[in-house]
Enzyme design. Structure first.
Site, PDB file in Angstrom:
ATOM      1  CB  SER A  89      95.734  22.418  51.620  1.00  0.00           C
ATOM      2  OG  SER A  89      96.211  21.151  51.966  1.00  0.00           O
ATOM      3  N   GLY A  90      94.398  24.232  48.755  1.00  0.00           N
ATOM      4  CA  GLY A  90      93.829  25.541  48.469  1.00  0.00           C
ATOM      5  C   GLY A  90      94.861  26.646  48.492  1.00  0.00           C
ATOM      6  CB  THR A  91      98.586  26.537  48.187  1.00  0.00           C
ATOM      7  OG1 THR A  91      98.658  25.390  49.039  1.00  0.00           O
ATOM      8  CG2 THR A  91      99.737  27.480  48.486  1.00  0.00           C
ATOM      9  CD1 TRP A  93      90.464  31.230  45.834  1.00  0.00           C
ATOM     10  CD2 TRP A  93      89.655  29.614  47.150  1.00  0.00           C
ATOM     11  NE1 TRP A  93      89.158  31.546  46.127  1.00  0.00           N
ATOM     12  CE2 TRP A  93      88.638  30.567  46.921  1.00  0.00           C
ATOM     13  CE3 TRP A  93      89.384  28.503  47.934  1.00  0.00           C
ATOM     14  CZ2 TRP A  93      87.363  30.434  47.482  1.00  0.00           C
ATOM     15  CZ3 TRP A  93      88.112  28.363  48.479  1.00  0.00           C
ATOM     16  CH2 TRP A  93      87.115  29.329  48.254  1.00  0.00           C
ATOM     17  CG  HIS A 157     103.740  23.742  50.666  1.00  0.00           C
ATOM     18  ND1 HIS A 157     102.420  24.119  50.783  1.00  0.00           N
ATOM     19  CD2 HIS A 157     104.008  23.690  49.327  1.00  0.00           C
ATOM     20  CE1 HIS A 157     101.906  24.298  49.569  1.00  0.00           C
ATOM     21  NE2 HIS A 157     102.837  24.043  48.677  1.00  0.00           N
ATOM     22  NE  ARG A 182      90.777  20.023  48.896  1.00  0.00           N
ATOM     23  CZ  ARG A 182      91.053  19.894  47.608  1.00  0.00           C
ATOM     24  NH1 ARG A 182      92.313  19.999  47.182  1.00  0.00           N
ATOM     25  NH2 ARG A 182      90.092  19.670  46.734  1.00  0.00           N
ATOM     26  CB  SER A 190      94.060  17.620  45.312  1.00  0.00           C
ATOM     27  OG  SER A 190      94.439  18.720  44.520  1.00  0.00           O
TER      28      SER A 190
END
Length: 541
Positions: A89-91, A93, A157, A182, A190
Site C-alpha cells: 500500500s505504499g509502505t 515509499w 502491517h 490504497r 500489487s
C-alpha cells in the site's frame, strides 16, 4: 489490548503483565507460537499458510506471533512514530518519506548523492524503519529498543485493534501513527505480483488472478480483510486526528510535496521558511522517488530480513501506478471489489479513490449539489474558508441519537447482506457513546455545525429530523428560501410544495424502479417512525 486482541479489564491487564514479566522472552514467544498454531489455517493470497485470528484477521504464523509478542513487550514513548499500512500500500515509499523528513537536518536530502554517510546509500527503507512483527520481535532474542534515540520510528502491517497495547493506550497522549491506504484493486494486484514473484523464484505454483480475487474478497490475505483494516485506522483518525494521520496513496501520488509538508507538521517538525526557500521539500520528494530509489546500491544489491525470509530490496520497489489494476482484472472482478467497498464504507465518510482520475467537477452546471458525512473540521478547506462562515452554503440535518445509532447499525447490516439487526447488544451502545462510529463522535459532530449555524445562519441551515417529520412542507419552504429559490405565489397556488413532499415521501421513493431493482439502494429506505428506539433497544441500553 491483550495478545488475543481482546480488551482486558484493568485487573486482567495487570495479571497479563505479571505473567509476561515472570516468563522469559523465549517462553513468551513459544507460548504465542503454540497458540497461533492451534488456530484454523488455509491457503490464501500469500506464499505463507494463513492462520485465522479469533477476530477474523489472517496472516502467517510468524508475523502473528511477532504481533502478539510486541503487544506484550513493546514499551511506547511519547515521541515514537509508527507507520501502519497493509502490505503493498505504499509502505516502502512512506517509510522513506518519513525517515528523510525526520532526519533532513543531519542528512539533507539535496546532498544525499554526494553524502556517503546518508543512510539510504547503505540501507533500504525497511532497515531504516523496521517492522515490529516482521523484524524486531523475532524468535531468537528480544530487541533492545531502549538504546534507540528519540524519535524512534517503527512500522507495522497489523490492524489497529492488534497494535501493541502501549501504542493504543498512547492514542490520546502519546506516540503517533501514520497510516496509508490504497485503492483495494491496485492493492490486490500489487500483492498478487509480489506473491507470485516469490512463488516463481521458489518453484511454487502461481496464484491465479481469479483465485486471488476470491481470497482478497474473503479477507484471506496478510492482515486482511482489507476493508476492516482501513476502517479501523480511519475511525482512529476521526477520533484522534492529532495522533493518527490518514493518507491515501492516490492523493500522495498526485501531490507528494503537499503530503511531505503535512507529514512534517504532524510529527512536530514543520519546514521553516529557509527550508522552503531552499527547496528542502522537493529534495525529499526527489530522493524518495521510485526512479531515484531503484538506482541506489542499497536497492540493487541489498536485502532485508523479514521473519525467516531474506528478501532482496529490489523486490519492494514497483512503480505503483494508480489504476494499474485495469491491466490485470476483468470488469466483473473490479465490479465485485467495488461493490464490497461501497457496502463496507457506507456511512463512514471515507472514500478511497477507485479510478485513475480526479472527478471533473468544473463541468457541472450551477448550482452544484454535494453531500458529505464528514465532521465540519474535515470539510474541504475551500468550503470552510474564510472562517467562521463557510464560503458556500451548507444544509445540515441531525437525528435523535438513539434513532441515529439504530439506523447506522441497520444500514450496515443491510449493506452486508444481513438484513439489518433488530436488537442491539449493549456493547453497540457503549461504542456509540464512546464515539466509535463512522464520522463520530455523534455529539461533537452536531455541535460544531450548530455553532457555525449560530455564527453564520445565512450560510448554514440547521434542520432537526424530528421537526421535518412533523411539518415537512414548512421545512421545504425554509430550504427554498435558504438556497435562493423561494416558491412563488403561483407555485404555492399550484401545490408545488405538496407535490415535492409527495414525490420525496417514503411510500413513493420505495416504489420507484431503481429502488426495486437495484439491490444497493434497498438499505437506504426504511420507515423511520419517531421514537423507533423504544421498540428496538434492549432495556439494558
Amino acid at each position: 489490548m491483550s495478545s488475543s486482541s481482546t480488551k482486558p479489564s484493568p485487573a486482567q491487564a495487570n495479571q497479563d503483565a505479571d505473567a509476561d514479566d515472570a516468563e522469559t522472552y523465549k517462553e513468551l514467544y513459544q507460548r504465542c507460537t503454540d497458540m497461533v498454531s492451534s488456530w484454523p489455517s488455509r491457503q490464501g493470497l500469500s506464499y505463507l499458510q494463513l492462520f485465522r485470528h479469533e477476530k477474523g484477521w489472517y496472516n502467517g504464523i510468524t508475523p502473528f506471533v511477532g504481533t502478539m509478542v510486541a503487544d506484550a513487550r513493546f514499551a511506547a514513548r511519547s515521541s515514537d512514530i509508527v507507520v501502519a499500512t497493509l502490505p503493498k500500500s505504499g509502505t516502502t515509499w512512506i517509510k522513506a518519506l518519513l525517515y528523510a523528513t525526520m532526519h533532513r537536518r543531519e542528512h539533507p536530502a539535496a546532498a544525499a548523492a554526494d553524502d556517503d554517510d546518508h543512510p539510504f546509500n547503505s540501507l533500504g527503507p525497511h532497515e531504516c524503519v523496521k517492522f515490529l512483527e516482521y523484524q524486531l520481535y523475532k524468535a531468537d532474542e528480544a530487541p533492545d529498543l531502549d538504546v534507540l534515540p528519540d524519535p524512534r520510528l517503527f512500522a507495522t502491517h497489523a490492524p489497529f485493534e492488534l497494535l501493541p497495547r502501549a501504542v493504543v493506550a498512547a492514542a490520546t497522549s502519546g506516540c503517533k501513527v501514520v497510516y496509508v491506504c490504497r485503492d483495494p484493486k491496485d492493492n490486490l494486484v500489487s500483492l498478487l505480483q509480489f506473491v507470485n514473484k516469490y512463488n516463481a523464484q521458489n518453484g511454487r505454483e502461481l496464484v491465479a488472478v481469479d483465485a486471488a480475487v476470491g481470497f482478497f474478497c474473503d479477507g484471506v490475505s496478510p492482515f486482511g480483510p482489507y476493508w476492516e483494516h482501513v476502517l479501523g485506522y480511519w475511525h482512529a483518525h476521526l477520533a484522534h486526528p492529532e495522533r493518527v494521520l490518514f493518507f491515501r496513496y492516490e492523493e500522495m501520488k498526485r501531490d507528494p510535496a503537499a503530503h511531505v509538508r503535512r507529514l512534517a507538521e504532524f510529527v512536530g517538525i514543520p519546514f521553516t521558511s529557509p527550508e522552503e526557500d531552499g527547496g528542502a521539500v522537493d529534495a525529499i520528494v526527489r530522493l524518495c522517488s521510485f526512479d531515484n530509489m531503484v538506482g541506489l546500491e542499497a536497492t540493487k544489491g541489498g536485502s532485508t530480513q523479514l521473519t525467516t525470509t531474506n528478501v532482496p530490496n529490489s523486490a519492494f520497489f514497483r512503480r505503483g501506478q494508480v489504476g494499474d489494476w485495469a491491466n490485470h482484472l476483468s470488469p466483473e472482478m473490479a465490479q465485485r471489489i467495488d461493490a464490497i467497498t461501497v457496502a463496507k464504507f457506507a456511512g463512514s465518510g471515507l472514500q478511497v479513490y477507485t479510478e485513475n482520475k480526479v472527478p471533473d467537477l468544473d463541468n457541472l452546471p450551477d448550482p452544484r449539489l454535494f453531500t458529505t458525512h464528514l465532521p465540519f473540521k474535515f470539510l474541504p478547506r475551500v468550503v470552510v474558508s474564510p472562517a467562521p462562515a463557510p464560503r458556500c452554503k451548507i444544509v445540515y440535518g441531525c437525528h435523535d441519537p438513539k434513532d441515529s445509532q439504530f439506523m447506522n447499525k441497520y444500514i450496515a447490516g443491510s449493506s452486508n447482506g444481513g438484513g439489518g439487526e433488530r436488537v442491539f447488544p449493549v456493547d453497540a451502545t457503549v461504542d456509540f457513546c464512546d464515539g466509535k462510529i463512522p464520522s463520530g463522535p455523534y455529539w461533537e459532530h452536531i455541535l460544531i455545525y450548530w455553532r457555525v449555524h449560530q455564527a453564520a445562519p445565512e450560510q448554514m441551515l440547521f434542520f432537526r429530523y424530528e421537526e421535518m417529520m412533523l411539518d415537512l412542507a414548512t421545512h421545504l419552504r425554509r430550504l427554498a428560501e435558504f438556497t435562493g429559490v423561494p416558491f412563488s405565489s403561483e407555485e404555492e397556488d399550484d401545490g408545488v410544495v405538496d407535490a415535492i413532499v409527495r414525490l420525496c415521501s417514503f411510500d413513493n421513493m420505495t416504489g420507484l424502479e431503481d429502488r426495486c431493482h437495484h439491490r444497493g439502494l434497498v438499505c437506504w429506505f426504511w420507515s423511520r417512525l419517531l421514537s423507533t428506539e423504544k421498540t428496538i433497544f434492549q432495556s439494558a441500553n
